[in-house]
Design an enzyme around this catalytic site. Structure first.
Site, PDB file in Angstrom:
ATOM      1  N   ASP A  52      -2.256  -2.082  10.778  1.00 33.95           N
ATOM      2  CA  ASP A  52      -2.548  -1.980   9.336  1.00 33.95           C
ATOM      3  C   ASP A  52      -3.114  -3.276   8.758  1.00 33.95           C
ATOM      4  OD1 ASP A  52      -1.834   0.645   9.056  1.00 33.95           O
ATOM      5  OD2 ASP A  52       0.178   0.248   8.250  1.00 33.95           O
ATOM      6  N   LYS A  70       0.846  -1.212   0.000  1.00 34.20           N
ATOM      7  CA  LYS A  70       0.000   0.000   0.000  1.00 34.20           C
ATOM      8  C   LYS A  70       0.872   1.250   0.000  1.00 34.20           C
ATOM      9  CE  LYS A  70       0.817   1.497   4.406  1.00 34.20           C
ATOM     10  NZ  LYS A  70       1.604   2.631   4.758  1.00 34.20           N
TER      11      LYS A  70
HETATM   12  P1  ATP Z   1       4.489  -0.212   7.731  1.00 27.54           P
HETATM   13  O1  ATP Z   1       4.210   0.506   6.454  1.00 27.54           O
HETATM   14  O2  ATP Z   1       3.314  -1.031   8.226  1.00 27.54           O
HETATM   15  O3  ATP Z   1       5.140   0.629   8.777  1.00 27.54           O
HETATM   16  P2  ATP Z   1       6.910  -1.206   6.658  1.00 27.54           P
HETATM   17  O4  ATP Z   1       6.693  -1.360   5.186  1.00 27.54           O
HETATM   18  O5  ATP Z   1       7.577   0.048   7.094  1.00 27.54           O
HETATM   19  O6  ATP Z   1       5.533  -1.370   7.390  1.00 27.54           O
HETATM   20  P3  ATP Z   1       7.745  -3.937   6.900  1.00 27.54           P
HETATM   21  O7  ATP Z   1       8.300  -4.233   5.543  1.00 27.54           O
HETATM   22  O8  ATP Z   1       6.419  -4.494   7.232  1.00 27.54           O
HETATM   23  O9  ATP Z   1       7.769  -2.374   7.198  1.00 27.54           O
HETATM   24  O10 ATP Z   1       8.844  -4.447   7.937  1.00 27.54           O
HETATM   25  C1  ATP Z   1       9.128  -3.861   9.155  1.00 27.54           C
HETATM   26  C2  ATP Z   1       9.903  -4.890   9.993  1.00 27.54           C
HETATM   27  O11 ATP Z   1       9.017  -5.961  10.301  1.00 27.54           O
HETATM   28  C3  ATP Z   1      11.074  -5.506   9.240  1.00 27.54           C
HETATM   29  O12 ATP Z   1      12.267  -4.905   9.610  1.00 27.54           O
HETATM   30  C4  ATP Z   1      11.028  -6.985   9.579  1.00 27.54           C
HETATM   31  O13 ATP Z   1      12.073  -7.384  10.440  1.00 27.54           O
HETATM   32  C5  ATP Z   1       9.699  -7.208  10.291  1.00 27.54           C
HETATM   33  N1  ATP Z   1       8.867  -8.201   9.571  1.00 27.54           N
HETATM   34  C6  ATP Z   1       8.201  -9.208  10.139  1.00 27.54           C
HETATM   35  N2  ATP Z   1       7.540  -9.932   9.233  1.00 27.54           N
HETATM   36  C7  ATP Z   1       7.772  -9.379   8.036  1.00 27.54           C
HETATM   37  C8  ATP Z   1       7.353  -9.711   6.706  1.00 27.54           C
HETATM   38  N3  ATP Z   1       6.580 -10.770   6.441  1.00 27.54           N
HETATM   39  N4  ATP Z   1       7.766  -8.891   5.720  1.00 27.54           N
HETATM   40  C9  ATP Z   1       8.545  -7.819   5.996  1.00 27.54           C
HETATM   41  N5  ATP Z   1       8.984  -7.497   7.219  1.00 27.54           N
HETATM   42  C10 ATP Z   1       8.605  -8.262   8.239  1.00 27.54           C
END
Ligand code: ATP
Length: 288
Positions: free
Chosen positions: A139, A11
């Site tokens: 989320d 998203k």
């Molecule tokens: P948001 O937009 O919800 O803040 P994000 O895109 O910033 O999320 P994610 O890619 O979801 O961040 O990852 C944040 C942290 O979550 C990563 O550093 C990772 O260690 C942990 N994590 C746990 N499960 C997952 C997964 N399936 N995919 C990605 N990261 C994951």
């Protein structure tokens, strides 16, 4: 049915406002969420073991494959809630940039709800999945629903909205890591000089006005991240100079997206972003 494959879409936030910090430390938000065409792929199989176990296979070694992974936690929660005896094996092909502000982990968890619901015939309604999903992350309910939505509360109050008119996106994740926790901890919600016009954007979506949407793109979390990481502003400036209708940081960053009228226009500004040397993860895609 032996095996099920599901796409987990990332998203972006077309608008992101923080209303206040609640006494319990959570932030009350008002955001316009939009699914985009970058996705992870998850495959679900019954393992044949009658021990209710969860096994996760990953193609990215920087991600944990145990309890810290949201996929594992969602699968374990469903196994426990439904008293499943069959073990499940899940393969995750990771394509969404990690820790990027694109809800990569949350959307994978959402795919687990849909995938296991189908594989095990759990007959959960969308609402039941969302109610359970919020326990994994704020989320996750939105990611279970998908599409275009207004997200309020801590992210669990969702109102579906009409999709924006067709447009193209150049999405670039700078080669830096931004901690969501750091961004929220350093945000002074009570001192924000300006708030995005989220209500105006909802109306623009209802009118189908791309101009009305892009002119209201604003993310209050930029007040923290842009100060800390000027590369985000530089990428936004490059996209705007190269023809984007507007450009914004998604979520808590550091990913930046530009919105363009045509695919050709989005592709045409890719070389300038590549040449900046600030990012290796660059995508041209659309709203989903
Ligand atoms: P948001 O937009 O919800 O803040 P994000 O895109 O910033 O999320 P994610 O890619 O979801 O961040 O990852 C944040 C942290 O979550 C990563 O550093 C990772 O260690 C942990 N994590 C746990 N499960 C997952 C997964 N399936 N995919 C990605 N990261 C994951």
């Amino acid at each position: 049915m032996d095996q099920i494959t599901r796409k987990a879409y990332a998203k972006i936030n077309l608008g992101l406002d923080v209303i206040r910090r609640r006494p319990d430390g959570y932030h009350e938000v008002k955001m316009i969420m939009q699914t985009v065409g970058i996705c992870d792929i998850l495959t679900f199989r019954k393992s044949g073991r009658q021990d209710g176990s969860v096994t996760l296979f990953l193609d990215k070694k920087e991600l944990p494959c145990g309890k810290e992974n949201l996929v594992y936690r969602a699968a374990e929660l469903l196994t426990r809630t439904h008293g499943l005896r069959d073990g499940v094996e899940i393969t995750l092909e990771k394509r969404i940039p990690i820790a990027a502000g694109m809800a990569g982990g949350s959307t994978d968890a959402a795919a687990v709800f849909h995938g296991m619901n189908e594989l095990f015939g759990l007959s959960m309604s969308l609402q039941e999945m969302k109610d359970l999903g919020v326990g994994i992350g704020a989320d996750v309910p939105y990611c279970i629903q998908g599409g275009t939505a207004l997200s309020e509360g801590i992210g669990e109050i969702l109102t579906a909205l009409p999709s924006p008119p067709a447009a193209y996106l150049l999405i670039a994740k700078p080669d830096i890591s931004v901690s969501t926790k750091f961004v929220y901890e350093n945000l002074h919600a009570d001192r924000l000089q300006s708030h995005p016009d989220i209500d105006g954007m909802v109306q623009a979506l209802e009118r189908g006005s791309l101009e009305g949407i892009v002119s209201r793109m604003e993310n209050v979390l930029e007040t923290v991240t842009v100060r800390e990481y000027p590369v985000i502003q530089t990428l936004k400036d490059i996209m705007r100079r190269e023809g984007a209708l507007n450009a914004l940081m998604s979520g808590s960053g550091p990913t930046v997206f530009g919105v363009y009228k045509t695919r050709e226009a989005a592709e045409a500004s890719r070389p300038a972003v590549e040449k900046s040397g600030m990012t290796k993860e660059i995508f041209v895609t659309e709203f989903v």
